[in-house]
Design an enzyme around this catalytic site. Structure first.
Site, mmCIF file in Angstrom:
data_model
loop_
_atom_site.group_PDB
_atom_site.id
_atom_site.type_symbol
_atom_site.label_atom_id
_atom_site.label_comp_id
_atom_site.label_asym_id
_atom_site.label_seq_id
_atom_site.Cartn_x
_atom_site.Cartn_y
_atom_site.Cartn_z
ATOM 1 C CE LYS A 11 -3.945 -1.953 2.289
ATOM 2 N NZ LYS A 11 -4.842 -1.632 3.559
ATOM 3 C CE1 TYR A 51 -9.493 -2.896 0.649
ATOM 4 C CE2 TYR A 51 -8.702 -1.044 -0.446
ATOM 5 C CZ TYR A 51 -8.573 -1.980 0.402
ATOM 6 O OH TYR A 51 -6.884 -2.488 0.728
ATOM 7 C CG ASN A 114 -3.641 -2.154 6.978
ATOM 8 O OD1 ASN A 114 -3.478 -1.735 5.920
ATOM 9 N ND2 ASN A 114 -4.684 -2.724 7.393
ATOM 10 C CG HIS A 117 -5.822 -6.101 0.024
ATOM 11 N ND1 HIS A 117 -6.882 -6.075 0.552
ATOM 12 C CD2 HIS A 117 -5.659 -6.982 -1.054
ATOM 13 C CE1 HIS A 117 -7.577 -6.819 0.103
ATOM 14 N NE2 HIS A 117 -7.074 -7.491 -0.905
ATOM 15 C CD GLU A 128 -9.002 -9.236 -3.149
ATOM 16 O OE1 GLU A 128 -10.065 -8.782 -2.442
ATOM 17 O OE2 GLU A 128 -8.148 -9.733 -2.819
HETATM 18 P P1 DAT Z 1 -8.002 -6.460 6.019
HETATM 19 O O1 DAT Z 1 -6.986 -5.429 5.140
HETATM 20 O O2 DAT Z 1 -7.172 -6.962 7.094
HETATM 21 O O3 DAT Z 1 -8.565 -7.565 5.055
HETATM 22 P P2 DAT Z 1 -10.523 -5.193 6.115
HETATM 23 O O4 DAT Z 1 -10.849 -6.340 4.732
HETATM 24 O O5 DAT Z 1 -11.283 -5.531 7.067
HETATM 25 O O6 DAT Z 1 -9.159 -5.625 6.602
HETATM 26 O O7 DAT Z 1 -10.582 -3.814 5.718
HETATM 27 C C1 DAT Z 1 -9.856 -3.341 4.610
HETATM 28 C C2 DAT Z 1 -9.098 -2.256 4.955
HETATM 29 O O8 DAT Z 1 -9.792 -0.980 5.291
HETATM 30 C C3 DAT Z 1 -8.016 -2.363 6.005
HETATM 31 O O9 DAT Z 1 -6.648 -3.069 5.603
HETATM 32 C C4 DAT Z 1 -7.732 -0.897 6.670
HETATM 33 C C5 DAT Z 1 -9.163 -0.429 6.155
HETATM 34 N N1 DAT Z 1 -9.832 -0.443 7.923
HETATM 35 C C6 DAT Z 1 -10.534 -1.535 8.399
HETATM 36 N N2 DAT Z 1 -11.150 -1.143 9.239
HETATM 37 C C7 DAT Z 1 -10.931 0.110 9.709
HETATM 38 C C8 DAT Z 1 -11.281 0.863 10.808
HETATM 39 N N3 DAT Z 1 -11.785 0.516 11.773
HETATM 40 N N4 DAT Z 1 -10.785 2.303 10.722
HETATM 41 C C9 DAT Z 1 -9.838 2.820 9.429
HETATM 42 N N5 DAT Z 1 -9.679 1.820 8.432
HETATM 43 C C10 DAT Z 1 -10.287 0.632 8.647
HETATM 44 MG MG MG Z 2 -10.093 -7.469 3.539
#
Ligand code: DAT
Ligand code: MG
Length: 140
Positions: A11, A51, A114, A117, A128
């Site tokens: 990212k 997303y 973070n 992905h 994807e």
């Molecule tokens: P992951 O990337 O671990 O699969 P996810 O699919 O639940 O996590 O969410 C996609 C992305 O969205 C994640 O990498 C970062 C962002 N995100 C998720 N939860 C969040 C939150 N509570 N606040 C801010 N960004 C968030």
């Molecule tokens: Mg995810």
């Protein structure tokens, strides 16, 4: 188990800090092979489409802005149990909850920024990969 493929994004928070090589080293050290890779600057439409599953979430706008802020490296990773293995190497979504040695523990700035992905299941991995790669760009 047969070879599996998963989709990964390094990212913007990570490309900005020049961490691409360190992150790829984590994949390779765990036995995952990079079978496709390209550096792209995602468009807003791509980020929103990729997303879309999160579009009703409160963080969606911020997530899209972060994904288009800088270039990313999109990759296909191949290996035994690649989808789960990649999720283990990445660590928990929130770096505060990530295990020691994971990418997110070592490099993530916050739950939003973070660093990586990774696909979460066989169906999403296939979707994807198709979203960003043509078949002829994947060389196993
Ligand atoms: P992951 O990337 O671990 O699969 P996810 O699919 O639940 O996590 O969410 C996609 C992305 O969205 C994640 O990498 C970062 C962002 N995100 C998720 N939860 C969040 C939150 N509570 N606040 C801010 N960004 C968030
Ligand atoms: Mg995810």
């Amino acid at each position: 188990m047969a070879l599996e493929r998963t989709f990964s994004i390094i990212k913007p928070d990570a490309t900005r800090r020049n961490l691409t090589g360190k992150i790829i080293a984590k994949f390779e050290e765990a036995g995952l092979r990079v079978v496709a890779s390209k550096r792209i600057h995602m468009t807003r439409a791509q980020a929103e489409g990729f997303y879309a599953v999160h579009k009703e979430r409160p963080f969606f706008g911020e997530l899209v802005e972060q994904m288009i802020a800088e270039p990313v490296v999109v990759q296909v990773l191949e290996g035994e149990n690649a989808i789960l293995k990649n999720r283990e190497i990445m660590g928990a979504t929130n770096p505060a909850n990530a295990d020691a040695g994971t990418i997110r523990k070592e490099f993530a700035l916050s739950i939003g920024e973070n660093s990586v992905h990774g696909s979460d299941a066989p169906e999403t991995a296939a979707e994807e990969i198709k979203f960003f790669f043509n078949d002829d760009e994947i060389v196993g």
